[in-house]
Design an enzyme around this catalytic site. Structure first.
Site, PDB file in Angstrom:
ATOM      1  CG  HIS A   1      21.855  25.225 -14.798  1.00  0.00           C
ATOM      2  ND1 HIS A   1      23.168  24.904 -14.534  1.00  0.00           N
ATOM      3  CD2 HIS A   1      21.310  24.108 -15.353  1.00  0.00           C
ATOM      4  CE1 HIS A   1      23.417  23.668 -14.931  1.00  0.00           C
ATOM      5  NE2 HIS A   1      22.294  23.163 -15.432  1.00  0.00           N
TER       6      HIS A   1
ATOM      7  NE  ARG B   1      29.369  26.638 -10.795  1.00  0.00           N
ATOM      8  CZ  ARG B   1      29.071  25.442 -11.290  1.00  0.00           C
ATOM      9  NH1 ARG B   1      28.394  25.337 -12.429  1.00  0.00           N
ATOM     10  NH2 ARG B   1      29.440  24.335 -10.667  1.00  0.00           N
TER      11      ARG B   1
ATOM     12  CE  LYS C   1      -4.512   0.888   0.240  1.00  0.00           C
ATOM     13  NZ  LYS C   1      -5.482   0.265  -0.690  1.00  0.00           N
TER      14      LYS C   1
ATOM     15  CD  GLN D   1      30.228  16.646 -11.620  1.00  0.00           C
ATOM     16  OE1 GLN D   1      30.327  17.836 -11.326  1.00  0.00           O
ATOM     17  NE2 GLN D   1      29.929  16.225 -12.841  1.00  0.00           N
TER      18      GLN D   1
ATOM     19  CB  THR E   1      -2.856  -3.254  -0.437  1.00  0.00           C
ATOM     20  OG1 THR E   1      -4.112  -2.970  -1.069  1.00  0.00           O
ATOM     21  CG2 THR E   1      -2.004  -4.118  -1.342  1.00  0.00           C
TER      22      THR E   1
END
Length: 292
Positions: free
Chosen positions: A242, A171, A12, A214, A57
Site C-alpha cells: 500500500h 492510485r 535436508k 485480483q 540427511t
C-alpha cells in the site's frame, strides 16, 4: 481407537551451493539454495527407531555437492530432476523425492571478468517431484517487486459501519510477485520458457488497467496460459504494498498524488490460480506444495 502414522517425509533443507565455472580469466557463478525431502517406507524409524531405511540427511546434503561437481549444474530444473531420480532409484525404501531449488541472481561488475554484485532479492525457483516412475516440474519466481504509478483504481466495494477506506480512481499499485507454474511434461527449454513467462507476467502487470489487484492477478496468469502451451496452471501470490497519499493540508500544501507513505504492514494479500480446464490432475505432486 487406533493411532497410526500419517503422511511423512524428511530431508535436508536449504543447502547453500555456489559453483564457479572458470573459462580462462572469465568466471561464471551460480548461487543456489537446494532442499531435498524423501518419502516412502519409513514406518519403522518412526515407531521403533530402526534407521535401516533412512538415508541420512547429511548424505542428501553431500549428494547435492557431489552432483554439482560431477556435471555442470545447468538449468535448475534439470539439476533437481537428476537429484530426485537418483534418490528414488538408489534407495529401495524411498518411493518419492522432492527437490526445491532457489537461484539467487548475481550480476557481473562491468569490465571485470571475475567480480559480481548481488542483484535484487528476486529468485528463480523450481520444485521437482519424482514418484511412481514419473516426474512433475513446478517452476516459478518470487520476490519480484513491481510498481505502477498510475493505471490502477479501486472502487465500488461494499461499505458498512466499519468501512473507512476511500474509493480511488488513480492510485499506486505495487506488489511483490510470487508466481509458480506447473509444466506439462518434460523436454522443455527451461531457460527460454522461464524468460518468456517472466516477461509475460511483467508486461501484463504494466499494461493492464487495473480495477483490482485480483483482476491484475487473473490477467497475468491468463496471459501465460494463452502464450505458453507447456504450462498447465499458474498460481500467484501478490501482497498489496500500500501507498497512501499523505495529508499535507496541515502545512497549507496540496497533495495531487505526488507524496505517499509506503506502509509495509498490515497489507492485503491477494492469491489465486489460473488453469486450463482440460489440464491433467497431478495429484499430490502439485497440491502438497504450499498453496501459493
Amino acid at each position: 481407537m487406533a493411532i497410526v502414522l500419517g503422511p511423512n517425509q524428511y530431508g535436508k533443507a536449504e543447502n547453500r551451493l555456489v559453483t564457479v565455472t572458470r573459462d580462462g580469466a572469465v568466471h561464471t557463478i551460480r548461487d543456489l539454495t537446494v532442499s531435498t525431502s524423501l518419502r516412502g517406507d519409513l514406518t519403522d524409524t518412526h515407531l521403533t527407531g530402526d534407521n535401516s531405511k533412512v538415508l541420512a540427511t547429511d548424505t542428501q546434503k553431500n549428494t547435492v555437492y557431489a552432483f554439482a561437481k560431477q556435471a555442470p549444474v545447468g538449468e535448475i530444473e534439470d539439476f533437481a530432476l537428476r537429484l530426485g531420480r537418483h534418490f528414488v532409484s538408489s534407495q529401495e525404501a524411498i518411493t518419492g523425492a522432492r527437490v526445491l531449488v532457489d537461484e539467487h541472481a548475481w550480476e557481473r561488475i562491468e569490465d571485470d571478468d571475475h567480480s559480481f554484485v548481488r542483484g535484487s532479492d528476486e529468485k528463480r525457483t523450481t520444485a521437482v517431484t519424482v514418484e511412481g516412475g514419473r516426474a512433475w516440474v513446478v517452476s516459478g519466481v518470487r520476490d519480484v517487486v513491481v510498481l505502477k504509478s498510475t493505471g490502477s483504481e479501486f472502487h465500488g466495494f461494499p461499505r458498512d459501519e466499519y468501512t473507512t477506506l476511500k474509493e480511488t480512481h488513480d492510485r499506486i499499485l505495487a506488489t511483490s510477485v510470487t508466481a509458480r507454474w506447473r509444466y506439462q511434461g518434460e523436454g522443455i527449454d527451461w531457460a527460454e520458457s522461464f524468460t518468456e513467462i517472466r516477461r509475460l507476467l511483467l508486461a501484463t502487470f504494466a499494461a493492464k488497467h487495473s480495477l483490482s489487484l485480483q483482476q491484475t492477478l487473473y490477467a497475468m496468469g491468463e496471459a501465460v496460459l494463452r502464450a505458453r502451451q507447456e504450462v498447465a496452471e499458474v498460481r500467484l501470490s501478490m501482497p498489496n504494498k500500500h501507498h497512501f497519499a499523505v495529508d499535507l493540508s496541515p502545512f497549507g500544501l496540496e497533495n495531487d498524488n505526488e507524496v505517499f507513505y509506503a506502509a509495509d504492514r498490515p497489507y492485503g494479500l491477494i492469491e489465486g490460480s489460473v488453469l486450463r480446464d482440460d489440464a491433467e490432475d497431478p495429484g499430490s505432486a502439485w497440491y502438497t506444495l504450499p498453496a501459493f
